[in-house]
Design a protein around this motif. Structure first.
Motif, PDB file in Angstrom:
ATOM      1  N   LEU A  76      -9.973   1.471  -8.416  1.00  0.00           N
ATOM      2  CA  LEU A  76      -8.960   1.607  -7.621  1.00  0.00           C
ATOM      3  C   LEU A  76      -9.140   0.552  -6.305  1.00  0.00           C
ATOM      4  O   LEU A  76      -9.929   0.770  -5.752  1.00  0.00           O
ATOM      5  N   ASN A  77      -8.307  -0.478  -6.317  1.00  0.00           N
ATOM      6  CA  ASN A  77      -8.559  -1.454  -5.458  1.00  0.00           C
ATOM      7  C   ASN A  77      -7.160  -1.733  -4.586  1.00  0.00           C
ATOM      8  O   ASN A  77      -6.403  -2.278  -4.662  1.00  0.00           O
ATOM      9  N   PRO A  78      -7.272  -0.979  -3.331  1.00  0.00           N
ATOM     10  CA  PRO A  78      -6.241  -1.069  -2.640  1.00  0.00           C
ATOM     11  C   PRO A  78      -6.139  -2.538  -1.828  1.00  0.00           C
ATOM     12  O   PRO A  78      -7.119  -3.103  -1.742  1.00  0.00           O
ATOM     13  N   SER A  79      -4.954  -3.089  -1.397  1.00  0.00           N
ATOM     14  CA  SER A  79      -4.817  -4.203  -1.002  1.00  0.00           C
ATOM     15  C   SER A  79      -5.012  -4.004   0.532  1.00  0.00           C
ATOM     16  O   SER A  79      -5.341  -3.143   1.200  1.00  0.00           O
ATOM     17  N   GLN A  80      -5.356  -4.945   1.341  1.00  0.00           N
ATOM     18  CA  GLN A  80      -5.562  -4.964   2.647  1.00  0.00           C
ATOM     19  C   GLN A  80      -4.560  -4.282   3.518  1.00  0.00           C
ATOM     20  O   GLN A  80      -4.773  -3.640   4.296  1.00  0.00           O
ATOM     21  N   HIS A  85      -3.487   1.491   6.286  1.00  0.00           N
ATOM     22  CA  HIS A  85      -2.858   2.908   6.236  1.00  0.00           C
ATOM     23  C   HIS A  85      -3.875   3.984   6.165  1.00  0.00           C
ATOM     24  O   HIS A  85      -3.584   5.039   6.398  1.00  0.00           O
ATOM     25  N   LEU A  86      -5.120   3.536   6.109  1.00  0.00           N
ATOM     26  CA  LEU A  86      -6.150   4.678   5.748  1.00  0.00           C
ATOM     27  C   LEU A  86      -6.949   4.657   7.180  1.00  0.00           C
ATOM     28  O   LEU A  86      -7.189   3.718   7.711  1.00  0.00           O
ATOM     29  N   GLN A  87      -7.282   6.090   7.672  1.00  0.00           N
ATOM     30  CA  GLN A  87      -7.995   6.020   8.794  1.00  0.00           C
ATOM     31  C   GLN A  87      -9.472   6.438   8.614  1.00  0.00           C
ATOM     32  O   GLN A  87     -10.220   6.161   9.746  1.00  0.00           O
ATOM     33  N   VAL A 254       1.417   7.830  -5.779  1.00  0.00           N
ATOM     34  CA  VAL A 254       0.667   8.992  -4.836  1.00  0.00           C
ATOM     35  C   VAL A 254       0.213   8.280  -3.666  1.00  0.00           C
ATOM     36  O   VAL A 254       0.293   9.102  -2.712  1.00  0.00           O
ATOM     37  N   PHE A 255       0.045   7.123  -3.742  1.00  0.00           N
ATOM     38  CA  PHE A 255      -0.400   6.664  -2.291  1.00  0.00           C
ATOM     39  C   PHE A 255       0.562   6.515  -1.206  1.00  0.00           C
ATOM     40  O   PHE A 255       0.553   6.777  -0.112  1.00  0.00           O
ATOM     41  N   ASP A 256       1.608   5.952  -2.039  1.00  0.00           N
ATOM     42  CA  ASP A 256       3.049   5.780  -0.941  1.00  0.00           C
ATOM     43  C   ASP A 256       3.294   7.322  -0.341  1.00  0.00           C
ATOM     44  O   ASP A 256       3.621   7.296   0.972  1.00  0.00           O
ATOM     45  N   LYS A 257       3.138   8.523  -1.051  1.00  0.00           N
ATOM     46  CA  LYS A 257       3.651   9.913  -0.692  1.00  0.00           C
ATOM     47  C   LYS A 257       2.450  10.070   0.188  1.00  0.00           C
ATOM     48  O   LYS A 257       2.866  10.678   1.389  1.00  0.00           O
ATOM     49  N   GLY A 260       2.467   7.668   3.583  1.00  0.00           N
ATOM     50  CA  GLY A 260       3.635   7.344   4.159  1.00  0.00           C
ATOM     51  C   GLY A 260       3.746   5.793   4.208  1.00  0.00           C
ATOM     52  O   GLY A 260       4.215   5.024   4.924  1.00  0.00           O
ATOM     53  N   TYR A 261       3.445   5.184   2.735  1.00  0.00           N
ATOM     54  CA  TYR A 261       3.278   3.818   2.757  1.00  0.00           C
ATOM     55  C   TYR A 261       4.825   3.106   2.490  1.00  0.00           C
ATOM     56  O   TYR A 261       5.155   3.570   1.294  1.00  0.00           O
ATOM     57  N   HIS A 262       5.125   2.213   2.899  1.00  0.00           N
ATOM     58  CA  HIS A 262       6.274   1.595   2.442  1.00  0.00           C
ATOM     59  C   HIS A 262       6.208   0.326   1.743  1.00  0.00           C
ATOM     60  O   HIS A 262       5.562  -0.403   2.323  1.00  0.00           O
ATOM     61  N   ARG A 263       6.217   0.590   0.424  1.00  0.00           N
ATOM     62  CA  ARG A 263       5.812  -0.515  -0.628  1.00  0.00           C
ATOM     63  C   ARG A 263       6.704  -1.846  -0.884  1.00  0.00           C
ATOM     64  O   ARG A 263       7.923  -1.227  -1.021  1.00  0.00           O
ATOM     65  N   ASN A 264       6.362  -2.718  -0.340  1.00  0.00           N
ATOM     66  CA  ASN A 264       7.285  -3.914  -0.679  1.00  0.00           C
ATOM     67  C   ASN A 264       7.065  -4.546  -1.931  1.00  0.00           C
ATOM     68  O   ASN A 264       6.159  -4.149  -2.554  1.00  0.00           O
ATOM     69  N   PHE A 265       8.302  -5.169  -2.221  1.00  0.00           N
ATOM     70  CA  PHE A 265       8.379  -5.717  -3.926  1.00  0.00           C
ATOM     71  C   PHE A 265       7.065  -6.597  -4.221  1.00  0.00           C
ATOM     72  O   PHE A 265       6.599  -6.304  -5.315  1.00  0.00           O
TER      73      PHE A 265
END
Length: 342
Positions: A76-80, A85-87, A254-257, A260-265
């Motif tokens: 699982l590789n989150p983008s920068q 959004h992670l604390q 799951v990540f967005d919810k 609270g992440y607004h995912r861009n195209f």
């Protein structure tokens, strides 16, 4: 979110034990104090030792053939942008646990007459914070012509130094220095090469998951070529298949919810798949974005490995003209560097 699912191989064969892979995942613990060690975790426990992981995975391979993978690797590789959004690292671990619930749901299998649940999985995950550039990274690929010529110059200089050839060492050194500085991708004033540490927050998750369920009776293969089908075996109807598309999409949801992440195209699994499979539709959707969203999409795509992207176009015509010219040149590279097992 960039996700890979793959069976681990050594050469052309599947290893009988996961010990080599576990040892590889322990590399960031080398030289650390006991209190600073990063342990494995699963759905219910933290601080799981490497020895426990090897024992549990290797002991859960009943009736598997030598030609079948004993375990799979998921990353699982989150983008920068997502990592911002992670604390804390603990949030990424909790996200992993939610993702594994979705992973279980994406199997078209039944265990004792019910659908697969996360408790049926035998998996162990590990948080890592460091990444290095590999040969498949697009920056390495774009630096490769410079690397090839530099190696040729080094070999020629070695031959001259050993008296095997003639030439001007100073001229060759000057050309080599120019190439080092001209390579398109640099970090701290040096050409990016394989093994160079990647900059920024590089938190990501490695998951080792057994091919067999937790009871060691049922095979759960995410490598199935079927999304959903059923066959008759020994007079019984058996459901089979794993829906990768659904899993990748659910992992993003799951990540967005959760955060609270607004995912861009430009930061979506959908756009990367579209870029590979239907460039015309990709351009049409990209061109319809509002200008701020379009600008962000280009920024995110460039950061995630879409090679040679142009400056931000200001009109739909510019998007079409500039991007079409790049599609043929960049499509293969971006597909390989996306890091998603489509």
């Amino acid at each position: 979110m960039y996700i890979t699912i793959s069976p681990q191989k050594i050469g052309g064969a599947f290893p009988k034990s996961c010990s080599g892979f576990v040892q590889y995942l322990e590399k960031e613990n080398e030289g650390k104090n006991h209190t600073d060690l990063e342990y494995f975790f699963n759905q219910t426990h933290d601080q799981i030792s490497a020895e426990t992981v090897v024992r549990e995975i290797d002991g859960n391979t009943a009736k598997l053939k030598n030609s079948e993978p004993k375990f799979y690797s998921i990353t699982l590789n989150p983008s920068q942008n997502e990592l911002k959004h992670l604390q804390s690292p603990d949030q990424l671990k909790e996200y992993t646990r939610e993702v594994m619930k979705k992973y279980a749901e994406c199997f078209n299998r039944q265990i004792e007459g019910r659908k697969v649940q996360v408790d049926d999985l035998k998996y162990f995950a590990k948080l890592e914070t460091v990444r290095t550039y590999k040969g498949h990274d697009w920056k390495i690929k774009e630096n490769q012509p410079y690397a090839t010529r530099i190696l040729e110059l080094k070999n020629e200089m070695r031959r001259i130094s050993h008296g095997e050839s003639t030439g001007n060492l100073k001229v060759l050194q000057r050309e080599m220095d120019q190439l080092e500085g001209a390579a398109p991708h640099q970090l701290n004033g040096k050409r990016i090469v394989q093994g160079t540490l990647k900059e920024g927050n590089q938190q990501h998750i490695h998951i080792i998951i057994s091919r067999k369920d937790a009871s060691n009776r049922y095979s759960l293969s995410p490598g199935s070529t079927y999304k959903a089908s059923q066959v008759t075996m020994n007079g019984k109807i058996v459901h089979r298949g794993f829906d990768r598309d659904r899993f990748f999409q659910e992992a993003e949801k799951v990540f967005d919810k959760q955060f609270g992440y607004h995912r861009n195209f430009g930061d979506s699994y959908h756009s990367r798949k579209l870029w590979r499979q239907n460039p015309k539709s990709f351009l049409q959707q990209l061109s319809k974005l509002p200008t701020p969203e379009k600008k962000l999409a280009f920024s995110l795509m460039r950061a995630s490995g879409f090679p040679n992207l142009p400056s931000i176009p200001t009109s739909k015509v510019q998007v079409a003209l500039k991007t079409f010219k790049l599609l043929k040149r960049g499509l293969e590279i971006s597909g390989k560097s996306s890091g998603i097992g489509i």
